[in-house]
Write an enzyme that holds these catalytic residues in place. Sequence first.
Site, PDB file in Angstrom:
ATOM      1  N   CYS A   1      -4.395   6.152 -40.072  1.00 32.05           N
ATOM      2  CA  CYS A   1      -3.027   5.487 -40.485  1.00 32.05           C
ATOM      3  C   CYS A   1      -2.243   6.433 -41.077  1.00 32.05           C
ATOM      4  O   CYS A   1      -0.963   6.606 -40.707  1.00 32.05           O
ATOM      5  CB  CYS A   1      -3.325   4.256 -41.107  1.00 32.05           C
TER       6      CYS A   1
ATOM      7  N   CYS B   1       6.390  -0.758 -38.227  1.00 28.08           N
ATOM      8  CA  CYS B   1       6.197  -0.426 -36.775  1.00 28.08           C
ATOM      9  C   CYS B   1       4.788  -0.780 -35.859  1.00 28.08           C
ATOM     10  O   CYS B   1       4.858  -0.659 -34.806  1.00 28.08           O
ATOM     11  CB  CYS B   1       6.591   1.024 -36.559  1.00 28.08           C
TER      12      CYS B   1
ATOM     13  N   CYS C   1       0.833  -1.257   0.186  1.00 33.59           N
ATOM     14  CA  CYS C   1       0.026   0.054  -0.031  1.00 33.59           C
ATOM     15  C   CYS C   1       0.879   1.286  -0.084  1.00 33.59           C
ATOM     16  O   CYS C   1       1.771   1.348   0.898  1.00 33.59           O
ATOM     17  CB  CYS C   1      -0.896   0.021   1.497  1.00 33.59           C
TER      18      CYS C   1
ATOM     19  N   CYS D   1       7.864   1.345 -45.237  1.00 27.07           N
ATOM     20  CA  CYS D   1       7.208   0.765 -44.214  1.00 27.07           C
ATOM     21  C   CYS D   1       8.213   0.016 -43.342  1.00 27.07           C
ATOM     22  O   CYS D   1       8.983  -0.857 -43.922  1.00 27.07           O
ATOM     23  CB  CYS D   1       6.111  -0.241 -44.605  1.00 27.07           C
TER      24      CYS D   1
END
Lengths: 446, 452
Positions: free
Chosen positions: A352, A384, A138, A381
């Site tokens: 995108c 990723c 805690c 590309c």
Amino acid sequence: MADLSVDFVGIKAPNPFWLASAPPTDKAYNVERAFRAGWGGVVWKTLGEDPPIVNVSGPRYGAIHGPDRRVIGFNNIELITDRPLEVNLREIKEVKRRWPDRAMVVSLMVPCTEESWKAILARVEETEADGVELNFGCPHGMSERGMGSAVGQVPEYVEMVARWCKQHTRMPVIVKLTPNVGDIRKPAEAAKRGGADAVSLINTVNSIMHVDLDAMSPWPHTDGKGTHGGMCGPAVKPMALNMTAEIARSEATRGMPISGIGGIETWKDAAEFMALGASTVQVCTAAMVYGFKIVEEMKSGLSDWMDQKGYSRVSDFVGRAVPNVTDWQYLNLDYAVKAQIDQDACIECGRCHIACEDTSHQAITNMVDGVRKFEVIEEECVGCNLCAVVCPVENCITMVPLENEVDKRTGRMVDGSYRNWTQHPNNPMAKQPVAYDTDAALEPAE
Amino acid sequence: MSTHPDIGAGRIPAEAIEAGFGDLHPALDRNEARVASERCLFCYDAPCIQACPTGIDIPLFIRQIMTENPQGAAKTILDANIFGGMCARVCPTETLCEEACVRMAEGKPVEIGRLQRYATDALFSAGRQLYRQGAATGARVAVVGAGPAGLSCAHKLATLGHAVDVFEAREKGGGLNEHGIAAYKTTGGFAQKEVAYILEVGGITVHHGKRLGRDITLASLAAEYDAVFLGLGLQAVNALGVDEGGLANIEDAVAFIERLRQTDDLSTLPIGRKVVVVGGGMTAIDAAVQAKKLGAEEVTLVYRRGADAMPASRYEQEVALTNGVVIRHFARPYAVQGEGGALASVLFMRTALEGGKLVDTGETFALPADQLFKAIGQLFLPTDVADESAVLEMDGVKIKVDVECRTSLPKVWAGGDCTRGRDLTVVAVEDGKQAALSIDRALAARLAVAAE
């Protein structure tokens, strides 16, 4: 039908879904309701020494909400039980008697002296509870008094108290870990050195949920002032999964039983923790948001999935994903994927494109032949996954591995070879640079 | 036996009338607005923006609502469309922004229109003025018509520092927003509140009761002002093509709607027991639905083609049907019959499509009617600009303009329904805005030349 029963360090339960030490397990009334609803066990809300602590009478909970006001992060500043010890012990005994098949673990937090722990352990044993969980987690209130996470953050204290407890009780001892540390493996190793039977994790994360910009105070607040609380709920699950995996795969703690905690809402969440080595799971936030009935979905979902996968008992899949958690340096740098957009599923929102265009690799079109269209430019590309992450349509964008083809971005043939950073020619520290040797994995043997 | 014609006020209790004329789209409350705003995907180069004639940055204003900044959202809206409040109420969003919404893929677009209203309502109820008059340029511009096109133009000109005189034939501004749209689409006197907000910017003087061709002429305006914008709207209604025989209770739907809009107590407005509306556009729907809401027992809307060809959107048609209007397709009126000098029935010829052409089938039917409202399209009357017609070129029946709303006259611009376009408020607003920007560029060029 898959067998959901578990035996966790000798504590038997009909299923792995336990309620964590928290408000839902503070008294007999709630725990009875939980057992009637089908929960496999509970960790009774943390007991301390009399006189009982005092809670604030202002708000104890805060939250961050997702769409539809779904609680995705939840925090609290409630302390341990504020009821007299005697009352709790009596109720624990009564409930355990009525529900002998359910796991009854008692969470404890007393000052860091051997006498204090010895005394309370003896009282708990009389209840015939199945085990104890040491609350070293805690992060609010009690930690200011030298308990809770103040203990959990110091491995030497963890080890010391765990050892006292093992000396003074025949009950299994579970150490509950705080995530508010730099390296979770250290307190886990300390617990093991101290003789603890298991660890449970994670407790809550230090957090301020919001700032009230009118009052210029944390929200929620108590009479104008706020303090950090402990956060849990779905938002902490990734951190909890990582910590679980770290303990499960670390040489020093490998094989130590783990009870997984942190943002578990569904059978899938639970199965993920279990795949990373937890043999039971503990739930709090989801129950506090939706009520105890959620366990029905969890039990049926896990059971159905196990049937589909051919797992007959829980232990069949616990830890199965652990061997696939590795260090970055052992990832295969010869592997390559390309994003692929399912044009039939695409709703043309363009997220995108703009994500890739503004923040990444300029690898997605927004216009093709004068028409709004989003296509991957394979020459750019890097695989990723950002586009797939931001796409609002599930599975519209997938990452497809290259197989025996040339990566149009690098011009390199992707032929299934394996080469990690320790072997890479760009790594000045590479011991033995290799070109394309699939069998030359240098990952340490299990 | 009922008397004929059976036209009277208060056919249904006043409370029922009041309830019927309540808001067609109840405003979203804060929670509803949050839920609706969270559905917006914040698209890149959003299709909804492309579909909005005024190009409002819809994803941005919805995000501002989501982040509890509705007044900021209103500014985003009003910067592009000063009539954003009215457009939120009357735009056929289902064929504009919401049709383009990518979430139509799931069959349910983001509720852009209602969110736009939420934002603009927040601004107006806060009474916050976002605009002020620009630094004076010394130029003076005349705007004819205080409808959406004219006031949009006037407002933009004023913010750019030009002094504007608006000439309006009617006693109230707002154009069709005030006079021609169903009352339940713009409750609470919103049209006038919006006009007041627009005029509050300063630098705009409205001269009411001034009609082009009667009180003023285009030639005199062009001589007196640096530029003139014509936002005249449409002045006439297409003829029914039947001999009306001078019968009473045959009326243009726009006149009925205007009368209704200007009546304070609708329970005093007479309506027929049996009402026939001819036409298939928004005006036809607005007249039919309001007749029903006033207490007409039978309202029949007759359109010569099928439902798909109706200029009124599917949504509007549904509003009519759910309000109890009977829509009959493929029929055209060919005669009216009277009784004692008043309309008694309308005779229709059934029509059909044959090889793409609408033809009469020879079959006929009669609809008994106490009142007939004609809503078969409105016309631009070039007589108002007749003195200039030799030089003010027309494009068919409307004023010819280029992409910047320039007419064939060098100092005269025009926009809205009196020019090409879709006869939509939102298009008129965009025309006014583009014309103002064009006028501003022309004036700047002229001042630059003068300074040399």
